[in-house]
Motif scaffolding. Structure first.
Motif: not given
Length: 210
Positions: A74-83
């Motif tokens: 979640f820390s690394y792919f935060r923007v992808n997950y929110l997208t």
């Protein structure tokens, strides 16, 4: 018999005046800041090919490994997950156009009737003048009814749970190397900094009204 004098004709263009009254400086600043923050946030998005790299998936052995994987991803792919979460919510609302129109109308009511309404333009409905406190109470009541007492709330809840389920499943099985963890952006940057700044800006705008 002399003809009556011609009546003066005026063209006030009420549509343009009404449209310009909505475009207050605070609203324009809010939209500009939101657009700039979205562009800066999306610039930190990880490549989607990296998100779907099959060679990086690994079955965790313990619950602690699973929780650690989810936090790190979640820390690394935060923007992808929110997208992804936003995409799930958007697809859910697009499948129910009436719900989408209702939420957009509710958002417009909050923006134009309370948050960014000029202080010298009171809300008048059917000849009755509403104070700022009454306007806020009506908007809160309508929001509670729309979100919690209709099917819109359950749709948003289920869409959010589905999106979080996808994120958690991916985060549990995706393994990150230590060198990736050094490349994380701070939690207060990008979209999160905008949310904090926008919340404080709205509080400043709404404080004199209440």
């Amino acid at each position: 018999m002399s003809s009556p004098p011609p009546l003066p004709i005026s063209n006030p263009r009420p549509t343009a005046a009404a449209a310009s009254s909505f475009a207050t400086p605070a609203l324009r600043a809010f939209i500009a800041r939101l657009s700039d923050s979205l562009h800066r946030t999306l610039a930190h998005r990880r490549p989607w090919s990296e998100l779907a790299d099959r060679s990086a998936f690994y079955h965790p052995d313990t619950i602690s490994d699973t929780a650690s994987h989810i936090c790190n991803n979640f820390s690394y792919f935060r923007v992808n997950y929110l997208t992804l979460l936003a995409a799930v919510l958007a697809l859910s609302l697009l499948s129910y156009p009436f719900f989408l129109l209702t939420l957009l109308s509710l958002l417009a009511a909050w923006l134009f009737l309370y948050l960014f309404r000029p202080s010298d333009q009171p809300v008048t409905i059917f000849g009755r003048l509403f104070s700022d406190r009454e306007t806020l109470g009506v908007l809160i009541l309508v929001t509670v009814v729309v979100i919690f007492l209709t099917s819109i709330g359950s749709l948003l809840l289920w869409a959010t749970l589905v999106g979080l389920g996808i994120v958690c499943v991916h985060g549990a099985f995706r393994v990150l190397e230590d060198l990736f963890l050094d490349d994380q952006e701070p939690l207060g940057s990008g979209l999160f900094s905008f949310i904090g700044g926008a919340a404080s800006s709205v509080a400043v705008v709404a404080a004199p009204s209440v």
